[in-house]
Write a protein that holds these residues in place. Structure first.
Motif, mmCIF file in Angstrom:
data_model
loop_
_atom_site.group_PDB
_atom_site.id
_atom_site.type_symbol
_atom_site.label_atom_id
_atom_site.label_comp_id
_atom_site.label_asym_id
_atom_site.label_seq_id
_atom_site.Cartn_x
_atom_site.Cartn_y
_atom_site.Cartn_z
ATOM 1 N N GLY A 6 96.740 -71.264 4.134
ATOM 2 C CA GLY A 6 96.715 -70.225 5.149
ATOM 3 C C GLY A 6 96.674 -70.753 6.568
ATOM 4 O O GLY A 6 97.075 -70.053 7.503
ATOM 5 N N GLY A 7 96.217 -71.993 6.767
ATOM 6 C CA GLY A 7 96.170 -72.550 8.114
ATOM 7 C C GLY A 7 97.542 -72.826 8.707
ATOM 8 O O GLY A 7 97.681 -73.016 9.920
ATOM 9 N N TYR A 8 98.595 -72.854 7.862
ATOM 10 C CA TYR A 8 99.932 -73.180 8.343
ATOM 11 C C TYR A 8 100.793 -71.943 8.604
ATOM 12 O O TYR A 8 101.908 -72.065 9.088
ATOM 13 C CB TYR A 8 100.661 -74.052 7.311
ATOM 14 N N THR A 9 100.286 -70.762 8.272
ATOM 15 C CA THR A 9 101.132 -69.570 8.315
ATOM 16 C C THR A 9 101.079 -68.870 9.663
ATOM 17 O O THR A 9 100.733 -67.695 9.770
ATOM 18 C CB THR A 9 100.717 -68.583 7.202
ATOM 19 N N SER A 10 101.402 -69.578 10.707
ATOM 20 C CA SER A 10 101.585 -68.967 12.008
ATOM 21 C C SER A 10 102.897 -68.188 11.999
ATOM 22 O O SER A 10 103.924 -68.690 11.530
ATOM 23 C CB SER A 10 101.623 -70.051 13.095
ATOM 24 N N LEU A 11 102.866 -66.950 12.500
ATOM 25 C CA LEU A 11 104.078 -66.131 12.514
ATOM 26 C C LEU A 11 105.218 -66.845 13.229
ATOM 27 O O LEU A 11 106.376 -66.803 12.786
ATOM 28 C CB LEU A 11 103.792 -64.799 13.211
ATOM 29 N N VAL A 12 104.897 -67.505 14.328
ATOM 30 C CA VAL A 12 105.924 -68.194 15.118
ATOM 31 C C VAL A 12 106.609 -69.271 14.300
ATOM 32 O O VAL A 12 107.846 -69.370 14.268
ATOM 33 C CB VAL A 12 105.293 -68.798 16.390
ATOM 34 N N HIS A 13 105.847 -70.078 13.592
ATOM 35 C CA HIS A 13 106.428 -71.197 12.861
ATOM 36 C C HIS A 13 107.039 -70.765 11.528
ATOM 37 O O HIS A 13 107.982 -71.401 11.046
ATOM 38 C CB HIS A 13 105.364 -72.275 12.634
#
Length: 316
Positions: A100-107
């Motif tokens: 979940g720490g990698y799921t930035s909307l931008v990226h």
């Protein structure tokens, strides 16, 4: 830290004298090491390593990328670099299962747009008070019209202002559009207490641009399906890989000073893990051998204590 009288004294949290973690030097032996904290338990000084591995049903899973970043770096910031390196090596997956720490909307949107990679992971929840308390009108109860630049509240009032998108200070946060309702609209409303507790009796509704909002809503809806949970469960294998790196190869003890040399250690460790797996694992067309039951599971079986069906049975 120097006082007004020219005397030196130790910096403390109480007087606000401590610098932020990102520039603060925490070790006299390595000036690039940084202090980081995750949650209430995990704390360390040094660097952060990001591991990417295959998760095929048959054959041996291998490490395909290793990224070393400062300990204070947000996980999502490492994602573009990982995809760039995988693309250069011809190893890009169709779907990338991440924490979940990698799921930035931008990226997540960037990975789909630039590399055609579907990043799958739990998106952060809705942070509004109404959503947390499960009462009142949250953002999703408002109808957003991007073409007319209007937002309609559950009681039918139309916003009087539309501003943005505003850039955010965080590189992982999406730009924000803010729709404003006036005091004259909100104060007479009979359900105002379910919508806002603002002293000004007005409500502001913030949301990302249309492309990112549609992506967010679609991903959150998909996360509720059993098929998504079953597909995402495969990612749990990376936790065993991290344990293998830490306990089998001492990854949390840097043998060199500086981020560049620490990265060399991480890469060499990944090579050692791949060699070990390829030399002892099944052939590419063979299914993975079943993992043996743990000592605790064997104890439960010997004492005939029932356990969940999801646990591995003896010999399976």
């Amino acid at each position: 830290m120097s006082t007004e009288k020219g005397r030196l004294r130790r910096r403390t949290d109480e007087d606000g004298g401590l610098p932020p973690s990102s520039p603060a030097i925490v070790s006299p032996y390595d000036t690039q090491a940084r202090y980081a904290r995750r949650g209430q338990v995990t704390r360390w000084k040094g660097f952060l390593v990001h591991l990417t591995e295959t998760c095929a049903i048959a054959g041996t899973n291998v490490i395909t990328d290793v990224a070393t970043t400062p300990a204070t770096t947000n996980d999502a910031q490492a994602l573009p670099g990982i995809h760039t390196r995988l693309h250069r090596r011809g190893l890009l997956p169709a779907e990338h299962l991440v924490d979940g720490g990698y799921t930035s909307l931008v990226h997540v949107a960037q990975a789909a747009r630039e590399h055609q990679v579907a990043v799958t992971g739990p998106l952060p929840g809705n942070p509004t008070r109404q959503h947390r308390d499960n009462e009142g009108f949250g953002r999703d109860d408002f109808h957003i019209d991007f073409d007319r630049h209007q937002v309609t509240c559950p009681r039918g009032q139309v916003s009087k202002g539309w501003h943005g998108p505003y850039p955010t200070s965080s590189p992982t946060a999406a730009p924000l559009i803010v729709a404003r309702f006036t005091k004259g609209q909100c104060q007479p409303c009979p359900v105002r207490s379910q919508c806002t507790t603002s002293r000004g009796s007005a409500r502001n509704v913030g949301f990302p641009p249309r492309e990112l909002l549609e992506l967010q809503l679609r991903a959150r809806d998909e996360q509720q399906s059993p098929a998504w949970r079953q597909r995402y469960a495969v990612r749990s294998g990376i936790e065993g890989t991290v344990c293998e790196f830490v306990n089998g190869h001492g990854m949390r003890h840097c043998r060199y000073r500086g981020q560049t040399k620490a990265h060399v250690q991480h890469v060499l460790t990944a090579i050692a893990v791949n060699i070990e797996r390829l030399s002892t694992g099944p052939l590419p067309d063979e299914p993975l051998p079943p993992r043996p039951s743990t000592a605790f599971q064997n104890y439960l079986d010997r004492t005939r204590i029932p356990r969940s069906r999801s646990w591995r049975a003896v010999g399976s």
